[in-house]
Design an enzyme around this catalytic site. Structure first.
Site, PDB file in Angstrom:
ATOM      1  N   ASP A  83       1.455   2.686  -0.224  1.00 18.82           N
ATOM      2  CA  ASP A  83       2.181   2.443   1.027  1.00 18.82           C
ATOM      3  C   ASP A  83       2.025   3.600   1.996  1.00 18.82           C
ATOM      4  OD1 ASP A  83       3.813   4.060  -0.728  1.00 18.82           O
ATOM      5  OD2 ASP A  83       5.508   3.711   0.605  1.00 18.82           O
ATOM      6  N   GLU A 178       6.274   4.614  -2.418  1.00 17.65           N
ATOM      7  CA  GLU A 178       6.584   6.033  -2.565  1.00 17.65           C
ATOM      8  C   GLU A 178       7.274   6.576  -1.331  1.00 17.65           C
ATOM      9  OE1 GLU A 178       5.723  10.438  -2.254  1.00 17.65           O
ATOM     10  OE2 GLU A 178       5.253   8.800  -0.891  1.00 17.65           O
TER      11      GLU A 178
END
Length: 413
Positions: A83, A178
């Site tokens: 991400d 994350e």
């Protein structure tokens, strides 16, 4: 070792897939578009010859590079996240390639007068003569952490194509979310099966990190009372003004913009309010656990003292721990840091061992039983329009991964 153009092409393929995570969504992953990159990676890992490639229901990808030794050595791992930060848009990324950087201003977007300048970002001057990949000034780049993914995949492919390089069993994992603090939440350490691992999620070349902040969030809620302002004397309680007093009571010098290195801080990052109710959102950070606990206590004491002065409980505080300093878990196994330091020196990189002023998946994973220091991925100016990465740094990071893989058989024969 690794073809430069191949690294560039792989990296650009990844960053042009939007994977911005969503802090408001509790689902895994927090944004559906993370699946787009996950499926590309699943296919690519199978194509290059990785074994046990698995994309699970929560968007975690794990895969294995089997050992080519005739004796047992520890299984190690490499981890990166898919991400990108919700702090700045990652939609429609248009990477720009700057060959043989000359040390001058880089025009990211002439129409909008967006310039990446070494006058402000002096780290650029380290990379004169190198190839930089930048944004077009309207999005982030996504080197955090698609540079890490590029390096891990490229290193695994290189090891597969060169079976003469001896290595033990290697596990890799690419995680979702994350950037919103959830990347390690559903990570199955037992299934991963490594004795230790490394996150490829640092910044400039040479970074090697095994210390990070202790972290907590603090939600300060102030309750007021609305009364017609013309008849408010002795009746109205303005939560906004009480909020101002609370903010003023928090140490003004202990904020992100005034601290560095091992200095912790209080960070007010959001305010929502009106007369009836105001909510302050803080994060609390410190490398030292005792000072971290004192910071949390101070915020509680401010609320308690103000409530005493006001004569009623108008201020409530909700503090939640987020993660802890992985140093406690790494120091007992410092050889896993020493290995990386040796590899870096062997290939001409000066290790930069310093604390992380933030957190990584590796912090939470270390507390879940997988010691996990952090290694540079090469990018700079994460989470914004001025993000860039030198291609040579990605090449060196790939070389570090290969070097670590090679070093294990030598140390455990």
């Amino acid at each position: 070792m690794i073809d430069k153009q191949y690294i560039i092409s792989r990296f650009i393929k990844y960053v042009t897939i939007d994977t911005e995570s969503n802090p408001e969504n509790p689902a895994f992953p927090s944004s559906e578009n993370q699946w787009d990159l996950a499926k590309v990676l699943e296919k690519e890992l199978n194509e290059i010859g990785m074994q046990d490639v698995e994309l699970d229901e929560n968007c975690y990808i794990m895969a294995t590079l089997p050992s080519n030794l005739n004796y047992e050595v520890p299984t190690i791992g490499f981890i990166a996240h898919m991400d990108t930060s919700p702090d700045f848009t990652g939609n429609n990324v248009k990477p720009q390639i700057v060959e043989n950087y000359d040390g001058k201003d880089i025009i990211l977007n002439a129409a909008k007068n967006i310039v990446l300048s070494p006058d402000y970002f002096d780290d650029l001057l380290q990379y004169k003569g190198q190839t930089l990949i930048t944004t077009d000034g309207t999005t982030l780049l996504g080197a955090d952490d698609k540079a890490g993914i590029t390096e891990i995949v490229s290193a695994m492919e290189h090891l597969i194509e060169h079976p003469e390089i001896k290595h033990g069993k290697i596990r890799i994992c690419f995680t979702p979310d994350e950037e919103v603090g959830k990347g390690a939440h559903l990570f199955d350490v037992e299934k991963f099966g490594a004795e230790w691992a490394y996150t490829m999620d640092g910044s400039q070349i040479g970074e090697l990190e095994y210390e990070n902040f202790n972290a907590a969030s603090a939600l300060v809620t102030i309750t007021g009372k609305i009364v017609h302002p013309g008849y408010a004397k002795g009746k109205m309680i303005n939560s906004l003004l009480i909020a101002n007093e609370y903010i003023a009571a928090v140490p003004a010098e202990e904020v992100p913009e005034k601290t560095t290195d091992y200095e912790g801080f209080f960070h007010l990052h959001d305010v929502k309010g009106n007369v009836e109710k105001t909510v302050l959102e803080y994060i609390i950070r410190d490398h030292d656990l005792d000072i971290f606990e004192k910071r949390k206590y101070l915020m509680q004491k401010i609320a308690f003292d103000m409530n005493e002065e006001l004569g009623q409980d108008l201020i409530s505080l909700d503090i939640k721990n987020q993660y802890f300093n992985m140093k406690e878990k790494i120091v007992p196994v410092m050889h896993i840091v020493d290995i990386v330091e040796e590899v870096m020196k062997d290939i001409g990189i000066q290790p930069l061992i310093k604390p992380i002023r933030g957190g990584t998946d590796g912090s939470q994973l270390s507390y879940k039983g997988l010691p996990c220091p952090n290694i540079f991925a090469g990018g700079h100016n994460f989470h914004g329009r001025f993000e860039y990465v030198p291609v040579e740094s990605m090449l060196k990071a790939t070389e570090v991964i290969v070097g670590i893989a090679k070093s294990i058989p030598e140390k455990y024969k």
